[in-house]
Design an enzyme around this catalytic site. Sequence first.
Site, PDB file in Angstrom:
ATOM      1  N   CYS A  52       0.804  -1.219   0.000  1.00  0.00           N
ATOM      2  CA  CYS A  52       0.000   0.000   0.000  1.00  0.00           C
ATOM      3  C   CYS A  52       0.836   1.268   0.000  1.00  0.00           C
ATOM      4  O   CYS A  52       0.479   2.253  -0.633  1.00  0.00           O
ATOM      5  CB  CYS A  52      -0.980  -0.012   1.153  1.00  0.00           C
ATOM      6  SG  CYS A  52      -0.200  -0.260   2.739  1.00  0.00           S
ATOM      7  N   HIS A  94      -2.069   0.470   7.125  1.00  0.00           N
ATOM      8  CA  HIS A  94      -2.391   0.789   5.747  1.00  0.00           C
ATOM      9  C   HIS A  94      -1.923   2.218   5.466  1.00  0.00           C
ATOM     10  O   HIS A  94      -1.680   2.997   6.398  1.00  0.00           O
ATOM     11  CB  HIS A  94      -3.909   0.663   5.543  1.00  0.00           C
ATOM     12  CG  HIS A  94      -4.338   0.706   4.105  1.00  0.00           C
ATOM     13  ND1 HIS A  94      -3.762  -0.068   3.127  1.00  0.00           N
ATOM     14  CD2 HIS A  94      -5.321   1.427   3.478  1.00  0.00           C
ATOM     15  CE1 HIS A  94      -4.344   0.177   1.965  1.00  0.00           C
ATOM     16  NE2 HIS A  94      -5.305   1.089   2.161  1.00  0.00           N
ATOM     17  N   ASP A 128      -8.079   5.747  -2.340  1.00  0.00           N
ATOM     18  CA  ASP A 128      -7.213   4.619  -1.945  1.00  0.00           C
ATOM     19  C   ASP A 128      -6.761   3.885  -3.193  1.00  0.00           C
ATOM     20  O   ASP A 128      -7.501   3.065  -3.743  1.00  0.00           O
ATOM     21  CB  ASP A 128      -7.960   3.680  -1.003  1.00  0.00           C
ATOM     22  CG  ASP A 128      -7.012   2.669  -0.385  1.00  0.00           C
ATOM     23  OD1 ASP A 128      -5.854   2.567  -0.858  1.00  0.00           O
ATOM     24  OD2 ASP A 128      -7.418   1.980   0.566  1.00  0.00           O
TER      25      ASP A 128
END
Lengths: 654, 307
Positions: free
Chosen positions: A411, A455, A471
């Site tokens: 991520c 994250h 995202d």
Amino acid sequence: MRQRRTPPAAEPLERGCVPWLLACALATGAPHAGHLPVWLSAGAAAALLFRAWLWRRNRPLPARWLLVLVVVVAIAGIYAQYRTLLGRDAGVALLVLFMALKPLETRGRRDAIVVVMLGFFLLLTHYFYSQSIATGLWLLAAATLQTATLLRLFGGARPLPDIARRAALLLLQATPFMLVLFLLFPRVSGPLWGLPQDAHAGRSGLPETIAPGTISDLVLDGSIAFRVSFDGALPENSALYWRGPVMDEFDGRNWRPARLGGFEPARIEAKGTAVAYEITLEPHDQRWLLALDAPLALPERAFVSARMQAVAAEPVRQRSRFAFRSALDYRLNTAESRRMLDVARRLPAAGNPRARALAAGWRTRHGQPQAIVAEALQLFRGGNFVYTLQPPLLGEHPVDEFVFDVRQGFCEHYASAFVFLMRAAGVPARVVAGYQGGEVNPVDGYLVVRQSDAHAWAEVWIEGEGWRRVDPTAASAPARIERGIASALPEADALPTMTRLDLRWLRFRWEAINNAWNQWVLGYNPDRQREFLSRLGLEGIDWRGMTALLAALCALLLAGIGLSALRRRPRREPLQRAWLALCARLARLGVRREDWEGPLDYAARVAAARPELAETVLAAAAAYAEARYGGRPGDAVDRLREARRKLPRKWSIA
Amino acid sequence: MSDRRRALSDTIAAAGRIILGKERQIRLALACLLARGHLLIEDLPGVGKTTLAHALARLLGLDFSRIQFTSDLLPADIVGVSIYDREQAAFRFLPGPVFAQVVLADEINRATPKTQSALLEAMEERQVTAEGETRRLPEPFFVIATQNPSHQVGTFALPESQLDRFLMRIALGYPDRAAERELLAGGNIRERLDALPPTLAPADLLPLQQAVAAVHVAPALVDYVQALVDGTRQDPAFVHGLSPRAALALLAAARAWAFIDGRDMVLPEDVQAVLPAVAAHRLGRAQGGGHANADDIAAIVRRTPLP
């Protein structure tokens, strides 16, 4: 001239008691071995082994001067080790030393009692180091052993199950007192003295800067970051963005929060209904808290920063609870300051030329920021990007290499690349670190968020919309956001054992027990205490009230126990009472009657030990014997009372 | 009665001049006699068993006989035989040595069980049946039996049921240094025994025994005796606890001890004083065989608080 008193005969220690004492020393001292210097642990073990050997061979104990020598050398060693004899570590080391050496001079019962009492004290020190359930269970077992040892010292040799049963019974009888003290003893915020290490030297959790690899390292850590209990229904997994630090300064490799000053708190326009929840945060030694986007109501002593971070006044050094209310649908800072937007567009002067070129192309083609965002997401969605914990290492131009060459990343790679592209295309953007998702423990209903749920995502600022969450990981690997990390990663990527699916049932139960322990035993702080007492109808009670209540309840318990004991024992007749009272007074004067000792024998012994009392005591004992065993009561009761009044009132330690 | 009490202390003092340094054993032996029990002395030869028996008999003015038990001793050697008297043309019973007021049965465990039981029956019944005729034994009748420590060869250990017939079992033990020195310096014991004047008349003994039986026992003391007896029954160290007969014996002995001490009531101290002599030979140890020793008895006492 007053005759010199002989000291009360030191009762010699029964041989059978020695193994009990050694077991006590071992049970209370051994768990400290982990944080004591090796030489001390080894020395203590050797001393206990030596004592056991002496016992087995029936050898005499070592001379006192030798023990003094050993103690002096060992104290010097402890001083050399810690540079002090005070404080937690040195103090515990000294206690362990005494515990290991005291059995070597247990000659009488008094010494044995010292060993047991020292053991009880040493037990408490374990809480300086650990307050886990396992520690609690161990200490309970050790306390039972200590109690059993006291029983062995005073009750003589009995079968082992008998002693164990009595010890357990005694502890059980103490439980009501323990509960009253636990619930009512006035709590203070924070500890009175040094904290256990595991209470605040917690996992560091989220990093303060983000570079490729920082989050994927964290994902291997299965430990719990925080637990959440929602007041209402649990929101969908894809809405569970737990916001941590916001990073808006990029140096070509690392993202970190820019130093800002003089900013107003974030302005949040809530849409829709808000969710209320309570977070039990494991200590991470940072000031930031974790809240769902966007936090509306915050706990006391916390505030919302300009970047909408929930920040506490103090670093979180203890497991703490925070109550929040968040709007899942919101607008953030539609009118953002110029300075903030400038920061959110800043890039290093050079580096990643290909990405810059790509972004410049988007900018000229679209102009509208929404379209640029869509273009970038399209790139991640359709560009054969692979979501993996083990991406290849990146070189001088990390964004270029990630976007154009390796296309494998976690991520932080996605978020970092995305924000870089946005900034290069002139759209204000920033990286947000935090946690995503979590897992509901079906046993107690808490949502558990682990380090492995860490994250990183992005936020872009769009005119009229404010900051919007984007995202890029969700675009490339939607399963990560919808179903959690375990389902998004390829099979070959090793995850922490605790996150694996096949061990879940065991983990859920264990963690639920642990959570209950944390919430109700360790986390029983002033707030919980107030809450508990107000539930009992004692609202607004202060520490004075609590202390009074505590004393009253303990007195009540004692009175209850006393009454039931009295009822079990038949009431003594006045003669017997008067005699026992006289014996008690004489015992305080130094001559205690054995409970099997006849009156005349006892009187003779008193007369020998205290000739000045002889006349009074011999006459009183004779009168008592006549009354009790001769069937001629006479005025024995009065004579006994009279004798008692004649005795000196002096108290003695014996 | 006070004259008789004084005579009693004179007796103890006089016996103490013959058997030196053994006042406690003399008192126990006398208590045994006053409680109408029989005495078993277990000890090595030569420590003064016979002298003690002899001295008591002389001081009380009682007649004394001694039976040396051997493996070929027959019951008739104890009880007596009938022989044909030609002059009167009839059988005439010749009483055996058991027909005496104080009988010393020396080394009782050397005889066969059959012979032992003849004596023990006489002790219990206080009468002897020989050739179809029952003859009462003299009154008072007091047996002092001695036995060698049972590990010696050629002995028939007395069974538990027979041991129970002795009210007390005591040991004399070696005299201490000072007493032994005095003994060695003193004259011939036999001559001194013969020269010993009686301190009590035989007629005094019966009233004394009756007075002992009348010594007061309070309920609290009965409680204590029961607690002690119970203690022996609960103790896993022994095969059996004390029997009710043993409890009666304990009370009787304690009464006598209290009486000798000049009291008309029994105190726990009296019970504790006679307990080793009364209880030890009645308590078989569960482990290692043999009977309870002084430590076992002391442990029972220490475990039993006064009620």
